[in-house]
Design an enzyme around this catalytic site. Sequence first.
Site, short mmCIF file in Angstrom:
data_model
loop_
_atom_site.label_atom_id
_atom_site.label_comp_id
_atom_site.label_asym_id
_atom_site.label_seq_id
_atom_site.Cartn_x
_atom_site.Cartn_y
_atom_site.Cartn_z
N TYR A 61 -7.89 6.80 -1.02
CA TYR A 61 -9.10 7.38 -1.60
C TYR A 61 -10.23 7.51 -0.58
O TYR A 61 -11.21 8.21 -0.84
CB TYR A 61 -9.61 6.52 -2.77
CG TYR A 61 -8.65 6.35 -3.92
CD1 TYR A 61 -7.48 7.09 -4.02
CD2 TYR A 61 -8.93 5.41 -4.92
CE1 TYR A 61 -6.62 6.90 -5.08
CE2 TYR A 61 -8.07 5.23 -5.99
CZ TYR A 61 -6.91 5.96 -6.07
OH TYR A 61 -6.06 5.76 -7.13
N HIS B 238 1.20 1.51 -3.06
CA HIS B 238 0.62 2.64 -3.79
C HIS B 238 1.66 3.59 -4.38
O HIS B 238 1.62 3.90 -5.57
CB HIS B 238 -0.34 3.41 -2.87
CG HIS B 238 -1.27 4.31 -3.60
ND1 HIS B 238 -2.33 4.91 -2.99
CD2 HIS B 238 -1.32 4.73 -4.88
CE1 HIS B 238 -3.00 5.66 -3.85
NE2 HIS B 238 -2.39 5.58 -5.01
#
Length: 266
Positions: free
Chosen positions: A41, A102
């Site tokens: 992010y 992730h």
Amino acid sequence: MFDDDTRLGLGTYSLKGDEGADTIEAAIDAGYRHLDTARLYENEETVGEAIAASDVDREDLFVATKVAHFEEPEKTEEYVRTAVEESFERLRLDRIDLLYHHWPKGQDDIETVLPVLEEFVASGDVSNLGVSNYTIDDVSLARDLVDVPIEANQVEMHPLLPQEEMRQYLYGSDTDLVAYSPLAQGEVFEEDAIVEIAEKHDASPPAVSLAWALSKGVTAIPRTSSVDHLRDNLTARDLELDDEDVKRIDAITRRHRCEDPSWMSW
């Protein structure tokens, strides 16, 4: 692992810079205690800034981050170890509450990444190990691969993608399901059932969708940059859907997946 204060968290994807930090700090002030970010992010520094600026004690916050997304460079043990260390630096924390792998691109990734993440749990720097976008077969492999519990599998889940099979697989185990995109990026607002149930309870469609997820024992991490929406989403914690409401949402037949790489075999 999650309690009443952390069962509804804040997804921070795209919240960056001063504006993003202000939004995250406003979320903490409004009552959010679970913050979810990721290396991908590129906003861990923003999350760390908001935590540092908040009047809420660090011990009262649950901070999760994720490393080794399939879009990141080729994963090696050294890459993963450095990535985690950099996450600590950007977040300005000496402990991460939940560290996820992730999104693997195959089980080779899992076999490389998870043992490195386990090192940080063993050292005490990370409290809990999680995985994200893992299939049932992936979770099974992960459980065999490491000696610490897999505390969470973060996957896309909402009324248009209810994840019945995954929820059934995880039910009664040590692994919580954490739902990202729990509002299907707004797609759920077009469902008559959700709109009508919202009117029935004098609530908003987002609150109804989140209350439905919470009713399933799931932890949800909606993302919004609007302070008003932040506060409205929190009302889901006190919104009690009756059995008829839940069954009506369960009966929605439309299916929609927001994140669906062509190579992924669900």
